[in-house]
Design a protein around this motif. Structure first.
Motif, PDB file in Angstrom:
ATOM      1  N   GLU A 281       0.767  -1.223   0.007  1.00 57.57           N
ATOM      2  CA  GLU A 281      -0.012   0.044  -0.012  1.00 57.57           C
ATOM      3  C   GLU A 281       0.833   1.128  -0.049  1.00 57.57           C
ATOM      4  O   GLU A 281       0.321   2.165  -0.622  1.00 57.57           O
ATOM      5  CB  GLU A 281      -0.848  -0.077   1.083  1.00 57.57           C
ATOM      6  N   ILE A 282       1.954   1.290   0.565  1.00 52.56           N
ATOM      7  CA  ILE A 282       2.909   2.426   0.612  1.00 52.56           C
ATOM      8  C   ILE A 282       4.502   1.850   0.470  1.00 52.56           C
ATOM      9  O   ILE A 282       4.596   0.503   0.659  1.00 52.56           O
ATOM     10  CB  ILE A 282       2.855   2.987   2.139  1.00 52.56           C
ATOM     11  N   THR A 283       5.190   2.764   0.348  1.00 49.92           N
ATOM     12  CA  THR A 283       6.643   2.563   0.277  1.00 49.92           C
ATOM     13  C   THR A 283       7.196   2.313   1.497  1.00 49.92           C
ATOM     14  O   THR A 283       6.714   2.450   2.466  1.00 49.92           O
ATOM     15  CB  THR A 283       7.562   3.465  -0.520  1.00 49.92           C
ATOM     16  N   PHE A 284       8.542   1.494   1.376  1.00 56.74           N
ATOM     17  CA  PHE A 284       9.237   1.178   2.730  1.00 56.74           C
ATOM     18  C   PHE A 284       9.588   2.502   3.461  1.00 56.74           C
ATOM     19  O   PHE A 284       9.572   2.460   4.552  1.00 56.74           O
ATOM     20  CB  PHE A 284      10.553   0.410   2.247  1.00 56.74           C
ATOM     21  N   ALA A 285      10.009   3.391   2.640  1.00 58.38           N
ATOM     22  CA  ALA A 285      10.407   4.540   3.148  1.00 58.38           C
ATOM     23  C   ALA A 285       9.232   5.590   3.841  1.00 58.38           C
ATOM     24  O   ALA A 285       9.342   5.923   4.999  1.00 58.38           O
ATOM     25  CB  ALA A 285      10.941   5.769   2.073  1.00 58.38           C
ATOM     26  N   GLU A 286       8.028   5.285   3.103  1.00 55.25           N
ATOM     27  CA  GLU A 286       6.986   5.955   3.774  1.00 55.25           C
ATOM     28  C   GLU A 286       6.405   5.385   5.144  1.00 55.25           C
ATOM     29  O   GLU A 286       5.675   6.089   5.880  1.00 55.25           O
ATOM     30  CB  GLU A 286       5.771   6.065   2.781  1.00 55.25           C
ATOM     31  N   GLN A 287       6.629   3.912   5.311  1.00 58.46           N
ATOM     32  CA  GLN A 287       6.082   3.349   6.406  1.00 58.46           C
ATOM     33  C   GLN A 287       7.172   3.944   7.416  1.00 58.46           C
ATOM     34  O   GLN A 287       6.570   4.053   8.801  1.00 58.46           O
ATOM     35  CB  GLN A 287       6.205   1.785   6.304  1.00 58.46           C
ATOM     36  N   ARG A 288       8.326   4.281   7.057  1.00 61.83           N
ATOM     37  CA  ARG A 288       9.242   4.679   8.176  1.00 61.83           C
ATOM     38  C   ARG A 288       8.760   6.199   8.530  1.00 61.83           C
ATOM     39  O   ARG A 288       8.737   6.555   9.858  1.00 61.83           O
ATOM     40  CB  ARG A 288      10.554   4.679   7.765  1.00 61.83           C
ATOM     41  N   ARG A 289       8.409   6.852   7.508  1.00 56.55           N
ATOM     42  CA  ARG A 289       7.758   8.547   8.178  1.00 56.55           C
ATOM     43  C   ARG A 289       6.636   8.279   8.896  1.00 56.55           C
ATOM     44  O   ARG A 289       6.491   9.113   9.912  1.00 56.55           O
ATOM     45  CB  ARG A 289       7.611   9.123   6.754  1.00 56.55           C
ATOM     46  N   ARG A 290       5.766   7.442   8.489  1.00 51.36           N
ATOM     47  CA  ARG A 290       4.530   7.306   9.232  1.00 51.36           C
ATOM     48  C   ARG A 290       4.719   6.881  10.852  1.00 51.36           C
ATOM     49  O   ARG A 290       3.958   7.340  11.558  1.00 51.36           O
ATOM     50  CB  ARG A 290       3.457   6.476   8.541  1.00 51.36           C
ATOM     51  N   ARG A 291       5.796   5.896  10.962  1.00 53.35           N
ATOM     52  CA  ARG A 291       5.832   5.756  12.432  1.00 53.35           C
ATOM     53  C   ARG A 291       6.308   6.859  12.980  1.00 53.35           C
ATOM     54  O   ARG A 291       6.000   7.095  14.219  1.00 53.35           O
ATOM     55  CB  ARG A 291       7.039   4.500  12.259  1.00 53.35           C
ATOM     56  N   LEU A 292       7.246   7.770  12.356  1.00 53.81           N
ATOM     57  CA  LEU A 292       7.837   8.946  13.131  1.00 53.81           C
ATOM     58  C   LEU A 292       6.483  10.098  13.457  1.00 53.81           C
ATOM     59  O   LEU A 292       6.386  10.519  14.477  1.00 53.81           O
ATOM     60  CB  LEU A 292       8.606   9.827  12.300  1.00 53.81           C
TER      61      LEU A 292
END
Length: 244
Positions: free
Chosen positions: A67-78
């Motif tokens: 659903e999202i990129t690997f980098a985006e899942q990191r950003r959403r965690r932040l």
């Protein structure tokens, strides 16, 4: 150690999960948070650590589902966790580059903390002498998961490594397991899948036609599961008893 299965006859291959099975992801993440959060002026409280793991599960699952990129899942965690710490970093409006830079601080500590479990080497000492193929199946990116194996001295010692990124599908998609079986040239019924996640490593693997063992390191159950072990020492006993 607890082993509650009568034997696993005809095992041709053992496919191992990586995080939580071979590498102590939770321990590495906790160590990283303990070092990283104070560098931001924040105490690594139990509540904040729990929120981090909850955000990781939620957004990594979204990446796993493509659903999202690997980098985006990191950003959403932040975006989820930093406001809970009272940090005025404008993470909701911050640019992707800014969020990526913040996450890089955590990632550096996480990578420095990568550690294999103590029962991995004894397991390898036994299984490598048996006529059983070994492989790794992991829901992660190719570069990071290979880097983990390299950091803990396991490169080339566990057979081929299959990542969700390269396969194009992730556990619990049945194709994730079946593609590995096909690459190994073995019947799924003769493959033993081993991992710490009961949903991904046991239930889904069995649904795809493989056998499965639950590595319940933290003693969370389900305790009625007949193929439950609490250490990889239990895995070697299962394979040996099965005459593999």
């Amino acid at each position: 150690m607890t082993v509650r299965e009568e034997g696993v006859p005809g095992v041709a291959a053992v496919v191992l999960d990586l995080d939580g099975t071979l590498l102590d992801h939770d321990g590495s993440a906790r160590a990283a948070l303990a070092a990283w959060l104070p560098s931001l002026g924040v105490e690594a409280t139990d509540e904040l650590v729990a929120a981090w793991f909850a955000a990781e599960e939620r957004h990594f699952s979204a990446w796993r589902s493509r659903e999202i990129t690997f980098a985006e899942q990191r950003r959403r965690r932040l975006r989820d966790v930093l406001p809970l710490a009272g940090l005025d970093l404008d993470v909701d409006l911050g640019s992707e580059a800014e969020l990526d830079e913040v996450f890089a601080g955590y990632a550096a500590h996480y990578e420095a903390s990568w550690t294999a479990y103590d029962d991995v080497e004894p397991m390898l000492a036994v299984l490598q002498d048996l006529p059983v193929r070994l492989a790794v199946l992991t829901n992660g990116t190719d570069e990071q998961q290979h880097a983990k194996l390299g950091a803990v001295g396991l490169v080339g010692r566990l057979g081929p490594v299959f990542t969700a990124e390269v396969l194009g599908v992730a556990k619990p998609d049945p194709q994730s397991y079946l593609l590995v079986c096909a690459a190994l040239g073995v019947d799924p019924r003769d493959v033993l899948h081993v991992g710490d996640r009961y949903d991904l490593d046991v239930v889904a693997a069995r649904a795809a036609g493989l056998r499965a063992v639950h590595l319940d390191r933290t003693g969370q159950g389900p305790f009625e599961e007949p193929a439950r072990i609490t250490s990889l020492a239990g895995l070697t006993e299962l394979v040996l008893r099965g005459g593999a």
